[in-house]
Design an enzyme around this catalytic site. Structure first.
Site, PDB file in Angstrom:
ATOM      1  N   SER A 117      11.974  13.582  41.536  1.00 11.04           N
ATOM      2  CA  SER A 117      12.127  13.090  42.906  1.00 11.04           C
ATOM      3  C   SER A 117      11.321  11.811  43.045  1.00 11.04           C
ATOM      4  O   SER A 117      10.374  11.583  42.277  1.00 11.04           O
ATOM      5  CB  SER A 117      11.577  14.155  43.873  1.00 11.04           C
ATOM      6  OG  SER A 117      11.459  13.633  45.171  1.00 11.04           O
ATOM      7  N   TYR A 164       5.037  20.731  46.770  1.00 13.70           N
ATOM      8  CA  TYR A 164       6.313  20.267  46.209  1.00 13.70           C
ATOM      9  C   TYR A 164       6.093  18.955  45.450  1.00 13.70           C
ATOM     10  O   TYR A 164       6.531  18.806  44.302  1.00 13.70           O
ATOM     11  CB  TYR A 164       7.335  20.071  47.332  1.00 13.70           C
ATOM     12  CG  TYR A 164       8.661  19.506  46.859  1.00 13.70           C
ATOM     13  CD1 TYR A 164       9.645  20.335  46.315  1.00 13.70           C
ATOM     14  CD2 TYR A 164       8.939  18.135  46.941  1.00 13.70           C
ATOM     15  CE1 TYR A 164      10.862  19.811  45.876  1.00 13.70           C
ATOM     16  CE2 TYR A 164      10.139  17.612  46.509  1.00 13.70           C
ATOM     17  CZ  TYR A 164      11.106  18.459  45.977  1.00 13.70           C
ATOM     18  OH  TYR A 164      12.302  17.931  45.538  1.00 13.70           O
TER      19      TYR A 164
HETATM   20  N1  LIG Z   1      18.198  17.204  48.221  1.00 12.77           N
HETATM   21  C1  LIG Z   1      17.480  16.132  47.977  1.00 12.77           C
HETATM   22  O1  LIG Z   1      17.434  15.170  48.776  1.00 12.77           O
HETATM   23  C2  LIG Z   1      16.694  16.015  46.711  1.00 12.77           C
HETATM   24  C3  LIG Z   1      16.009  14.816  46.448  1.00 12.77           C
HETATM   25  C4  LIG Z   1      15.271  14.694  45.279  1.00 12.77           C
HETATM   26  C5  LIG Z   1      15.238  15.738  44.369  1.00 12.77           C
HETATM   27  N2  LIG Z   1      15.912  16.900  44.635  1.00 12.77           N
HETATM   28  C6  LIG Z   1      15.866  17.960  43.638  1.00 12.77           C
HETATM   29  O2  LIG Z   1      17.193  18.301  43.305  1.00 12.77           O
HETATM   30  C7  LIG Z   1      17.275  19.696  42.953  1.00 12.77           C
HETATM   31  C8  LIG Z   1      18.327  20.389  43.784  1.00 12.77           C
HETATM   32  O3  LIG Z   1      17.968  20.275  45.172  1.00 12.77           O
HETATM   33  P1  LIG Z   1      18.964  20.699  46.334  1.00 12.77           P
HETATM   34  O4  LIG Z   1      18.665  19.819  47.469  1.00 12.77           O
HETATM   35  O5  LIG Z   1      20.346  20.823  45.822  1.00 12.77           O
HETATM   36  O6  LIG Z   1      18.381  22.142  46.683  1.00 12.77           O
HETATM   37  P2  LIG Z   1      19.088  23.393  47.436  1.00 12.77           P
HETATM   38  O7  LIG Z   1      20.321  22.974  48.119  1.00 12.77           O
HETATM   39  O8  LIG Z   1      18.013  24.051  48.214  1.00 12.77           O
HETATM   40  O9  LIG Z   1      19.501  24.321  46.196  1.00 12.77           O
HETATM   41  C9  LIG Z   1      18.540  24.843  45.354  1.00 12.77           C
HETATM   42  C10 LIG Z   1      19.198  25.709  44.301  1.00 12.77           C
HETATM   43  O10 LIG Z   1      18.153  26.277  43.504  1.00 12.77           O
HETATM   44  C11 LIG Z   1      18.339  27.698  43.442  1.00 12.77           C
HETATM   45  N3  LIG Z   1      17.051  28.353  43.341  1.00 12.77           N
HETATM   46  C12 LIG Z   1      15.972  28.220  44.149  1.00 12.77           C
HETATM   47  N4  LIG Z   1      14.994  29.035  43.758  1.00 12.77           N
HETATM   48  C13 LIG Z   1      15.453  29.690  42.656  1.00 12.77           C
HETATM   49  C14 LIG Z   1      14.912  30.672  41.804  1.00 12.77           C
HETATM   50  N5  LIG Z   1      13.676  31.163  41.992  1.00 12.77           N
HETATM   51  N6  LIG Z   1      15.662  31.131  40.771  1.00 12.77           N
HETATM   52  C15 LIG Z   1      16.912  30.651  40.581  1.00 12.77           C
HETATM   53  N7  LIG Z   1      17.490  29.728  41.359  1.00 12.77           N
HETATM   54  C16 LIG Z   1      16.764  29.259  42.382  1.00 12.77           C
HETATM   55  C17 LIG Z   1      19.079  28.042  44.737  1.00 12.77           C
HETATM   56  O11 LIG Z   1      19.837  29.232  44.582  1.00 12.77           O
HETATM   57  P3  LIG Z   1      19.393  30.656  45.220  1.00 12.77           P
HETATM   58  O12 LIG Z   1      18.896  30.374  46.610  1.00 12.77           O
HETATM   59  O13 LIG Z   1      20.649  31.442  45.136  1.00 12.77           O
HETATM   60  O14 LIG Z   1      18.334  31.181  44.324  1.00 12.77           O
HETATM   61  C18 LIG Z   1      20.005  26.855  44.884  1.00 12.77           C
HETATM   62  O15 LIG Z   1      21.181  27.047  44.137  1.00 12.77           O
HETATM   63  C19 LIG Z   1      15.867  20.229  43.159  1.00 12.77           C
HETATM   64  O16 LIG Z   1      15.158  20.192  41.940  1.00 12.77           O
HETATM   65  C20 LIG Z   1      15.250  19.250  44.141  1.00 12.77           C
HETATM   66  O17 LIG Z   1      13.846  19.239  44.044  1.00 12.77           O
HETATM   67  C21 LIG Z   1      16.632  17.048  45.781  1.00 12.77           C
END
Ligand SMILES: NC(=O)c1ccc[n+]([C@@H]2O[C@H](COP(=O)([O-])OP(=O)(O)OC[C@H]3O[C@@H](n4cnc5c(N)ncnc54)[C@H](OP(=O)(O)O)[C@@H]3O)[C@@H](O)[C@H]2O)c1
Length: 239
Positions: free
Chosen positions: A134, A147
């Protein structure tokens, strides 16, 4: 299918956290590009290529390994995508120890432990281990200190791992998304891109062999971090 997408035909890909958000979009994009995609999530409806697993637990990681062993060959690509983000305020006086532990367990410990578990089952030479970091790994914001620390730690791990795995021909790739419209960012920020757009950028960057895939406005943020760090620090202080 684009020329870039053809590069993934027949590949075995693991995406952690594929039940929603960027992970789900990555699963779809790789599948459309002809890859066999294994994924997991705590809320995942189990199927041969979807493991209901909490990667913060040893049992969850073992369940994922068992599914990898059922594939008919080594993994070509691992994407460490699953993560959580919680607002934690150390000035609030409320107990947040367990929440902080959980965040570090999912975001940092789990990908490190999975790397050790899955490396023997990676294609080498030719495999790629990818980490979603990130902009916050570079410049933390006020509202989510754990985080930010977990992502900075993950980035550091990835950079060292890159040196260790280079002799085996395994690439280590850092992926830096901008603000993406997912459950994680619900209710905050403007100018988000869709998870599908982020996923397309990841596949394109991988197809080009980039070691660091910086997407959209994240590029501007990293430029600011380099050339105007005090400005970016001020912007992040208000987040
Ligand atoms: N969204 C952004 O703007 C952004 C920006 C920079 C970086 N990122 C990074 O991109 C990645 C994806 O983010 P996102 O925004 O798509 O997040 P999200 O929509 O909250 O999705 C997170 C995913 O991770 C899974 N997860 C969470 N805890 C888990 C666990 N203990 N075991 C297995 N699966 C788990 C969730 O599934 P379950 O709930 O079913 O477990 C879900 O499928 C992350 O690494 C985040 O830090 C996101």
């Amino acid at each position: 299918m684009t020329k870039e997408a053809q590069n993934f035909t027949g590949m075995r890909v693991l995406v952690t956290g594929g039940t929603q958000g960027i992970g789900q979009a990555l699963v779809s994009a790789f599948a459309e590009a002809g890859a066999h995609v294994l994924t997991c999530g705590r809320s995942a409806p189990p199927s041969p290529l979807t493991v209901a697993a909490d990667i913060a637990t040893e049992e969850g990681r073992d369940a994922l390994l068992a599914a990898v062993l059922h594939l008919d060959g080594p993994l070509d690509i691992i994407i460490h995508n699953a993560a959580i983000q919680q607002p934690l305020n150390y000035a609030s006086g409320t107990a947040i120890g367990d929440a902080a532990d959980k965040e570090i367990a999912v975001n940092l410990v789990a990908p490190i432990r999975l790397t050790e578990l899955l490396l023997p089952h990676m294609r080498h030479p030719g495999g790629a281990v990818c980490f979603l970091t990130s902009v916050l790994a570079y410049r933390p914001k006020t509202s989510a200190p754990v985080y930010c620390a977990s992502k900075a730690g993950l980035r550091s791990f990835a950079l060292a791992l890159r040196h260790q795995l280079a002799p085996q021909g395994i690439r280590v790739v850092e992926i830096v998304p901008p603000l993406v419209g997912t459950a994680m960012t619900g209710g905050r920020g403007r100018g988000k891109i869709s998870p599908e757009k982020a996923a397309r950028a990841v596949l394109a960057g991988l197809a080009r062999g980039e070691p660091q895939i910086v997407i959209g406005k994240a590029r501007t943020a990293l430029l600011l971090d380099r050339w105007a760090p005090r400005l970016l620090a001020r912007l992040m202080a208000n987040q």
